[in-house]
Design an enzyme around this catalytic site. Structure first.
Site, PDB file in Angstrom:
ATOM      1  N   ASP A  67       0.813  -1.217   0.000  1.00  0.00           N
ATOM      2  CA  ASP A  67       0.000   0.000   0.000  1.00  0.00           C
ATOM      3  C   ASP A  67       0.845   1.265   0.000  1.00  0.00           C
ATOM      4  O   ASP A  67       0.305   2.376  -0.023  1.00  0.00           O
ATOM      5  CB  ASP A  67      -0.976   0.006   1.190  1.00  0.00           C
ATOM      6  CG  ASP A  67      -0.300  -0.166   2.534  1.00  0.00           C
ATOM      7  OD1 ASP A  67       0.644  -0.971   2.624  1.00  0.00           O
ATOM      8  OD2 ASP A  67      -0.709   0.491   3.504  1.00  0.00           O
ATOM      9  N   HIS A 143       8.472  -0.547  12.410  1.00  0.00           N
ATOM     10  CA  HIS A 143       7.399  -1.290  11.763  1.00  0.00           C
ATOM     11  C   HIS A 143       7.827  -2.750  11.627  1.00  0.00           C
ATOM     12  O   HIS A 143       8.887  -3.145  12.110  1.00  0.00           O
ATOM     13  CB  HIS A 143       7.094  -0.647  10.411  1.00  0.00           C
ATOM     14  CG  HIS A 143       5.772  -1.037   9.832  1.00  0.00           C
ATOM     15  ND1 HIS A 143       4.628  -1.173  10.587  1.00  0.00           N
ATOM     16  CD2 HIS A 143       5.394  -1.318   8.551  1.00  0.00           C
ATOM     17  CE1 HIS A 143       3.622  -1.516   9.812  1.00  0.00           C
ATOM     18  NE2 HIS A 143       4.067  -1.613   8.577  1.00  0.00           N
ATOM     19  N   HIS A 271      -3.534   7.170   7.280  1.00  0.00           N
ATOM     20  CA  HIS A 271      -3.375   5.718   7.278  1.00  0.00           C
ATOM     21  C   HIS A 271      -4.478   5.051   8.112  1.00  0.00           C
ATOM     22  O   HIS A 271      -4.223   4.242   8.993  1.00  0.00           O
ATOM     23  CB  HIS A 271      -1.990   5.318   7.795  1.00  0.00           C
ATOM     24  CG  HIS A 271      -1.569   3.943   7.340  1.00  0.00           C
ATOM     25  ND1 HIS A 271      -1.773   2.816   8.098  1.00  0.00           N
ATOM     26  CD2 HIS A 271      -0.967   3.529   6.200  1.00  0.00           C
ATOM     27  CE1 HIS A 271      -1.300   1.756   7.457  1.00  0.00           C
ATOM     28  NE2 HIS A 271      -0.806   2.173   6.293  1.00  0.00           N
TER      29      HIS A 271
END
Length: 304
Positions: A67, A143, A271
């Site tokens: 994405d 992340h 997001h």
């Protein structure tokens, strides 16, 4: 003051929805155009902004989740079909380089412009791009894979000439650059006019920080202090904080906490998880901590 704007092309998360497109933005600084992330469908969104494709001179990719980068090869191909000749610079984690090369060798043969890949170390904050007017610095994030954000900062400009004083003292055009660079002026009678009377201070350099997908990092604020505009992911509400931690994302409250600690001027949330039908719940949660918070939305433009 020259423009410094952020155009939102997409602010959704991994699961596509009818409300939001995948992550991508255009950052316009002093007539330069940069793209940050390039999720699926980015080139369609870019069309809607009326920013000419050939104005995009560099693309910064935060990490290699689809994405945030599935739209890149399509955009590169389209640039070629539009007759681009100016080089394109791509800044991204190093693992993207062999993937992109393979795609370009297959889909983009015969491009009439060069694509330069610049490896970004996502573990350390460092300048990844610099020209005479701005710097772009990486922001290490936490992340599930290598990931970083980016900070765009103007360089300080020279003082502004006071036209009334220049005219009053009949200062020749050829001497005005010297005054901008700090020189005093001596009149024909021998009087010295100090530079401070001939100029006005330049404006404070503006800055924009883009913090893509990341788990809450309590000391992240130290890299973001006094930023004018902060975009920070806010995938979840606080009631889903355990899910946020599991998938290495942040809640709206956590994003606001970073903004408050960093003393930024404005916070922009994005997001958004597809599980929420109304992002105003996220906004309410964030504004309870940091009032000057706004929701990203496709085609919205924010001044820095």
């Amino acid at each position: 003051m020259q423009p410094f704007k952020v155009r939102i092309l997409g602010c959704g998360s991994a699961l596509p929805t009818l409300r939001h497109s995948a992550s991508s933005q255009i950052v316009e600084v002093r007539d330069k155009f940069f793209m940050v992330d390039c999720g699926e469908g980015t080139q369609v969104q870019l069309r809607k902004t009326r920013v000419h494709f050939n104005k995009v001179q560099a693309i910064f990719i935060s990490h290699l989740h689809g994405d945030h980068c599935f739209g890149l090869i399509g955009l590169i191909s389209t640039f070629g079909m539009l007759g681009r000749t100016a080089p394109l610079h791509i800044y991204a984690p190093e693992d993207l380089e062999p993937i992109l090369k393979l795609q370009m060798d297959f889909f983009c043969k015969g491009l009439e412009y060069e694509v330069f890949f610049h490896r970004v170390d996502t573990t350390l904050p460092h300048i990844v791009y610099e020209d005479k007017s701005i710097t772009v610095k990486s922001i290490p994030l936490n992340h599930r894979i290598a990931c970083c954000g980016y900070m765009f900062t103007e360089k300080r400009t020279l003082p502004h000439i006071r036209r009334d004083m220049i005219d009053f003292y009949n200062i020749p055009e050829c001497y005005r650059n010297n005054i901008k660079n700090g020189a005093d002026w001596t009149t024909p009678e021998g009087d010295v006019i100090p530079n401070s009377r001939l100029t006005l201070p330049a404006g404070k350099p503006r800055s924009y920080a883009y913090c893509s997908d990341t788990k809450y990092i309590p000391d992240l604020y130290q890299l973001l202090e006094n930023v004018d505009l902060l975009y920070h992911e806010a995938t979840y509400k606080s009631e889903d904080e355990s899910r946020a931690a599991l998938y290495y994302h942040s809640t709206a409250r956590q994003a606001a906490t970073i903004a408050l600690k960093a003393q930024v001027k404005k916070l922009l949330l994005g997001h958004f998880s597809a599980r929420y039908d109304d992002e105003r719940e996220l906004l309410a949660e964030a504004t309870s901590v940091f009032p000057n918070t706004f929701l990203a939305n496709e085609m919205a433009v924010f001044d820095v």
